[in-house]
Motif scaffolding. Structure first.
Motif, PDB file in Angstrom:
ATOM      1  N   GLU A 495       0.824  -1.209   0.000  1.00  0.00           N
ATOM      2  CA  GLU A 495       0.000   0.000   0.000  1.00  0.00           C
ATOM      3  C   GLU A 495       0.855   1.256   0.000  1.00  0.00           C
ATOM      4  O   GLU A 495       0.530   2.257  -0.637  1.00  0.00           O
ATOM      5  N   ALA A 496       2.004   1.204   0.720  1.00  0.00           N
ATOM      6  CA  ALA A 496       2.860   2.393   0.813  1.00  0.00           C
ATOM      7  C   ALA A 496       3.600   2.668  -0.497  1.00  0.00           C
ATOM      8  O   ALA A 496       4.047   3.792  -0.729  1.00  0.00           O
ATOM      9  N   GLY A 497       3.707   1.663  -1.330  1.00  0.00           N
ATOM     10  CA  GLY A 497       4.422   1.826  -2.597  1.00  0.00           C
ATOM     11  C   GLY A 497       5.158   0.555  -2.986  1.00  0.00           C
ATOM     12  O   GLY A 497       5.122  -0.454  -2.269  1.00  0.00           O
ATOM     13  N   ALA A 498       5.824   0.599  -4.124  1.00  0.00           N
ATOM     14  CA  ALA A 498       6.494  -0.590  -4.668  1.00  0.00           C
ATOM     15  C   ALA A 498       7.983  -0.571  -4.360  1.00  0.00           C
ATOM     16  O   ALA A 498       8.609   0.490  -4.291  1.00  0.00           O
ATOM     17  N   THR A 499       8.529  -1.775  -4.173  1.00  0.00           N
ATOM     18  CA  THR A 499       9.980  -1.963  -4.035  1.00  0.00           C
ATOM     19  C   THR A 499      10.484  -2.715  -5.256  1.00  0.00           C
ATOM     20  O   THR A 499      10.003  -3.819  -5.548  1.00  0.00           O
ATOM     21  N   VAL A 500      11.407  -2.114  -5.968  1.00  0.00           N
ATOM     22  CA  VAL A 500      11.938  -2.713  -7.196  1.00  0.00           C
ATOM     23  C   VAL A 500      13.343  -3.261  -6.905  1.00  0.00           C
ATOM     24  O   VAL A 500      14.205  -2.532  -6.413  1.00  0.00           O
ATOM     25  N   VAL A 501      13.546  -4.554  -7.213  1.00  0.00           N
ATOM     26  CA  VAL A 501      14.847  -5.189  -7.007  1.00  0.00           C
ATOM     27  C   VAL A 501      15.469  -5.454  -8.378  1.00  0.00           C
ATOM     28  O   VAL A 501      14.883  -6.137  -9.220  1.00  0.00           O
ATOM     29  N   VAL A 502      16.631  -4.875  -8.606  1.00  0.00           N
ATOM     30  CA  VAL A 502      17.351  -5.025  -9.874  1.00  0.00           C
ATOM     31  C   VAL A 502      18.580  -5.909  -9.627  1.00  0.00           C
ATOM     32  O   VAL A 502      19.443  -5.565  -8.809  1.00  0.00           O
ATOM     33  N   GLN A 503      18.638  -7.046 -10.316  1.00  0.00           N
ATOM     34  CA  GLN A 503      19.753  -7.975 -10.100  1.00  0.00           C
ATOM     35  C   GLN A 503      20.434  -8.332 -11.428  1.00  0.00           C
ATOM     36  O   GLN A 503      19.956  -9.171 -12.176  1.00  0.00           O
ATOM     37  N   PHE A 535      19.571  -2.469  -5.671  1.00  0.00           N
ATOM     38  CA  PHE A 535      20.490  -3.062  -6.635  1.00  0.00           C
ATOM     39  C   PHE A 535      21.199  -4.238  -5.966  1.00  0.00           C
ATOM     40  O   PHE A 535      22.035  -4.041  -5.072  1.00  0.00           O
ATOM     41  N   ASP A 536      20.817  -5.451  -6.358  1.00  0.00           N
ATOM     42  CA  ASP A 536      21.450  -6.656  -5.807  1.00  0.00           C
ATOM     43  C   ASP A 536      22.643  -7.020  -6.695  1.00  0.00           C
ATOM     44  O   ASP A 536      22.482  -7.524  -7.804  1.00  0.00           O
ATOM     45  N   LEU A 537      23.853  -6.777  -6.191  1.00  0.00           N
ATOM     46  CA  LEU A 537      25.069  -6.959  -6.991  1.00  0.00           C
ATOM     47  C   LEU A 537      25.826  -8.249  -6.646  1.00  0.00           C
ATOM     48  O   LEU A 537      27.046  -8.329  -6.761  1.00  0.00           O
ATOM     49  N   LEU A 566      19.268   1.321  -2.393  1.00  0.00           N
ATOM     50  CA  LEU A 566      20.167   0.413  -1.669  1.00  0.00           C
ATOM     51  C   LEU A 566      20.986  -0.391  -2.667  1.00  0.00           C
ATOM     52  O   LEU A 566      20.480  -0.787  -3.724  1.00  0.00           O
ATOM     53  N   ALA A 567      22.248  -0.641  -2.326  1.00  0.00           N
ATOM     54  CA  ALA A 567      23.086  -1.582  -3.080  1.00  0.00           C
ATOM     55  C   ALA A 567      23.502  -2.671  -2.107  1.00  0.00           C
ATOM     56  O   ALA A 567      24.182  -2.388  -1.108  1.00  0.00           O
ATOM     57  N   ILE A 568      23.046  -3.900  -2.355  1.00  0.00           N
ATOM     58  CA  ILE A 568      23.315  -4.985  -1.413  1.00  0.00           C
ATOM     59  C   ILE A 568      24.206  -6.051  -2.053  1.00  0.00           C
ATOM     60  O   ILE A 568      24.358  -6.112  -3.283  1.00  0.00           O
ATOM     61  N   ASN A 569      24.792  -6.885  -1.194  1.00  0.00           N
ATOM     62  CA  ASN A 569      25.660  -7.989  -1.650  1.00  0.00           C
ATOM     63  C   ASN A 569      26.781  -7.498  -2.555  1.00  0.00           C
ATOM     64  O   ASN A 569      27.097  -8.123  -3.574  1.00  0.00           O
ATOM     65  N   VAL A 570      27.371  -6.376  -2.199  1.00  0.00           N
ATOM     66  CA  VAL A 570      28.415  -5.770  -3.024  1.00  0.00           C
ATOM     67  C   VAL A 570      29.745  -6.497  -2.795  1.00  0.00           C
ATOM     68  O   VAL A 570      30.193  -6.640  -1.650  1.00  0.00           O
ATOM     69  N   MET A 571      30.354  -6.961  -3.892  1.00  0.00           N
ATOM     70  CA  MET A 571      31.661  -7.631  -3.808  1.00  0.00           C
ATOM     71  C   MET A 571      32.762  -6.620  -3.472  1.00  0.00           C
ATOM     72  O   MET A 571      32.637  -5.423  -3.787  1.00  0.00           O
ATOM     73  N   PRO A 572      33.858  -7.075  -2.858  1.00  0.00           N
ATOM     74  CA  PRO A 572      34.927  -6.141  -2.462  1.00  0.00           C
ATOM     75  C   PRO A 572      35.480  -5.305  -3.619  1.00  0.00           C
ATOM     76  O   PRO A 572      35.696  -4.098  -3.460  1.00  0.00           O
ATOM     77  N   LYS A 573      35.697  -5.939  -4.774  1.00  0.00           N
ATOM     78  CA  LYS A 573      36.254  -5.188  -5.903  1.00  0.00           C
ATOM     79  C   LYS A 573      35.269  -4.151  -6.419  1.00  0.00           C
ATOM     80  O   LYS A 573      35.648  -3.031  -6.783  1.00  0.00           O
ATOM     81  N   ALA A 574      33.980  -4.507  -6.444  1.00  0.00           N
ATOM     82  CA  ALA A 574      32.960  -3.551  -6.867  1.00  0.00           C
ATOM     83  C   ALA A 574      32.826  -2.426  -5.852  1.00  0.00           C
ATOM     84  O   ALA A 574      32.589  -1.266  -6.206  1.00  0.00           O
ATOM     85  N   LEU A 575      33.014  -2.782  -4.577  1.00  0.00           N
ATOM     86  CA  LEU A 575      32.923  -1.775  -3.515  1.00  0.00           C
ATOM     87  C   LEU A 575      34.005  -0.707  -3.667  1.00  0.00           C
ATOM     88  O   LEU A 575      33.747   0.489  -3.479  1.00  0.00           O
ATOM     89  N   GLU A 576      35.213  -1.124  -4.045  1.00  0.00           N
ATOM     90  CA  GLU A 576      36.303  -0.173  -4.242  1.00  0.00           C
ATOM     91  C   GLU A 576      35.947   0.862  -5.300  1.00  0.00           C
ATOM     92  O   GLU A 576      36.224   2.057  -5.145  1.00  0.00           O
ATOM     93  N   VAL A 577      35.320   0.404  -6.388  1.00  0.00           N
ATOM     94  CA  VAL A 577      34.951   1.316  -7.473  1.00  0.00           C
ATOM     95  C   VAL A 577      33.844   2.257  -7.017  1.00  0.00           C
ATOM     96  O   VAL A 577      33.887   3.467  -7.291  1.00  0.00           O
TER      97      VAL A 577
END
Length: 591
Positions: A495-503, A535-537, A566-577
């Motif tokens: 009801e409050a709105g939609a949550t979109v998950v991009v993977q 963004f599920d990375l 949100l960006a979740i499950n971020v790998m270490p190398k992606a996190l550096e960038v």
């Protein structure tokens, strides 16, 4: 103040390590010097230092048998491959001399047999028919030099850009091209051909001139070669002396089938020769006797009679540019693939050292009138089946060739051309079986396009162009795949709105930046009210600067519309960038 290095441990905690007592950093040249001038490097670059101290007298008999067996195979093959390359037959013997000696010093695989092969012979054919034998020796030197450079500087990784599908397509096209060049000898015809299609057209134009004796000889020789090869698969049961003798005899006939076939055919030619008849078999004719002179490879083409310069060095480089690229590529791929196949997982193959050994064999061989050489699958198989123990077997093989060149060439006069053509076709079939039929079992559908592109381009427009076109097509396909990574979109509506998950299901690199942005915006636009974008990375092992900036731009755009990012499950190398571009409107958690 001591330098500080930071290592991420968990989602919200950091461990700080202080590096103490770090000395002055060594220069690149110092590091290289220390790596080169050490015992380990010396032993890896001169493998003979590893196996020679362990050599036993018992090994010598096995190596003698193996070297002699390969020599019996190599002598007729070398004569045949010289004709494939458009050269006089003696050049095949010249190309078979130095490889065994050089590889014994530098090679790391005990059974690899170095010498002329059909693939390299057909690659030099256009240049040789246009400019003569000198260009073959020049290409031997230049291709060897390129191979040495690639090996010494560990640049073999460049070969990773040439896929197996492209190599299989090239080999298939080469197999048909090589076979087409032998049709005239199999049928006793006499014409010049340039490429596969032209050879087929010329065959039909001259079909009325087919010579019966040569045709019968060629076809009979082919059947005999296949029969002797199949005979090698027969297993004799029992442990009696008679069984062992029969088993060894079968093995010898199968192994030495090329020599047996050629010399039996030569005996038939001698027995049936009639000086006054026009129906004689077409013979290989006179072969220059003796060993090749030691001479510097030609760096310009000259008229042998007048000494007039035909092509200067720059002109020669320009005329052979394509071949100079293709020859090292094919030679390296062939040798390394064979070395790995016969290592059988028992010993790690040092690809760089194999490249050095092949390059040195070509450079040294060019001073003895050799055309380009590499490892041969069929002769390596003979070597292995003969019980080879060390690379000394290659030295024995080279000595057999030297003796043949010095003392037996007058007896080669009566070898029928049809029998040599049969030997070539037999060798091509082995090549196709190993390089095409076996790999096709593991071929993916995505590989069919570069395979077919390379095959048809090579067949219709030339082998050099075929492998270049096939490589570019495959690189384009890989780039396109990177530009269109699979992306899954999931939506949870409340009801409050939609949550979109991009993977994204693969890494994100710059060709995919716009595509990724458009996919996300399109998914958001379909919803009436979006409160959160995630963004599920988890599958993104690699994230480059362009796609990281795209993520930052999306998060800033969504933040302006009060959408949490949100960006979740971020790998270490992606996190550096991501940390490098500082996306202020994105909450990040790591995997």
């Amino acid at each position: 103040m001591n330098p500080v290095s930071v290592r991420l441990v968990t989602m919200n905690s950091f461990e700080v390590e202080t590096t103490q007592g770090v000395g002055r950093k060594k220069s690149f040249l110092q590091t290289k010097k220390e790596k080169i001038f050490r015992k380990k490097t010396l032993y890896s670059r001169l493998p003979i230092l590893q196996w020679l101290p362990q050599f036993k007298v018992d090994n010598l008999l096995s190596d003698l048998i193996a070297g002699f067996s390969v020599g019996l195979t190599l002598v007729p093959q070398s004569l045949a491959y010289a004709t494939v390359g458009g050269l006089p037959p003696q050049y095949g013997l010249y190309a078979s001399i130095m490889g065994g000696f050089v590889y014994a010093l530098l090679g790391g695989t005990r059974s690899l047999a170095i010498g002329p092969v059909a693939l390299l012979a057909i690659t030099i054919y256009p240049s040789v028919t246009k400019f003569g034998p000198q260009v073959a020796v020049f290409l031997c030197f230049t291709s060897g030099l390129i191979e040495l450079i690639l090996g010494l500087f560990n640049l073999g990784f460049f070969l990773d850009f040439i896929s197996l599908a492209v190599i299989d397509g090239f080999t298939s096209a080469a197999a048909l091209t090589i076979s087409s060049t032998q049709l005239k000898s199999l049928f006793g015809l006499n014409y010049k051909s340039d490429g596969f299609l032209h050879a087929i057209v010329q065959l039909f134009r001259n079909i009325n001139d087919v010579r019966l004796a040569d045709t019968i000889m060629g076809m009979t020789a082919l059947v005999a070669l296949f029969g002797m090869r199949a005979l090698g698969r027969v297993k004799v049961s029992g442990f009696s002396t008679k069984s062992k003798i029969i088993s060894k005899l079968i093995w010898f006939v199968s192994t030495a089938r090329n020599a047996i076939c050629v010399f039996v055919c030569a005996g038939i030619a001698v027995a049936t020769y009639d000086a006054e008849s026009d129906g004689n078999l077409k013979l290989i004719g006179n072969i220059t006797s003796g060993l090749p002179p030691f001479d510097v490879p030609p760096f310009q083409l000259t008229n042998v009679t007048t000494g007039e310069i035909i092509l200067s060095f720059p002109e020669l480089l320009s005329a052979t540019g394509f071949s100079m690229i293709i020859l090292p590529l094919v030679a390296i791929l062939e040798a390394v693939a064979i070395a790995k196949a016969f290592a059988g997982g028992k010993k790690k193959v040092d690809a760089s050292q194999e490249i050095i050994a092949i390059g040195a064999s070509n450079v040294v061989g060019s001073f003895f009138s050799s055309f380009p050489v590499t490892g041969s699958f069929s002769r390596t198989a003979v070597n292995e089946a003969s019980g080879v123990q060390t690379p000394i077997s290659g030295v024995i093989t080279s000595i057999i060739v030297i003796l043949a060149a010095q003392f037996l060439t007058p007896y080669f006069y009566y070898i029928p051309k049809a029998s040599l053509a049969a030997v070539i076709v037999g060798a091509v079939i082995v090549m196709v079986e190993y390089h095409v039929i076996m790999p096709m079992w593991r071929t993916k559908k995505s590989d069919l396009i570069p395979f077919a592109t390379t095959f048809f381009s090579g067949l219709l427009f030339g082998l050099e162009l075929g492998i270049i076109v096939g490589t570019f097509v495959h690189l384009f396909m890989m780039s396109f795949a990177n530009a269109r990574p699979p992306i899954e979109i999931g939506v949870t509506r409340k009801e409050a709105g939609a949550t979109v998950v991009v993977q994204p299901r693969e890494s994100l690199v710059f060709p995919a930046a716009d595509y990724f942005s458009n996919i996300v915006k399109k998914a958001i636009s379909k919803e009436e009210h979006v409160t959160t974008v995630i963004f599920d990375l988890a599958y993104v092992n690699r994230l480059d600067f362009a796609t990281a900036k795209t993520l930052k731009g999306l998060s800033d755009n969504f933040a302006s519309s009060n959408i949490e990012v949100l960006a979740i499950n971020v790998m270490p190398k992606a996190l550096e960038v991501l940390e490098g571009i500082q996306p202020k409107n994105m909450n990040i958690t790591i995997s």
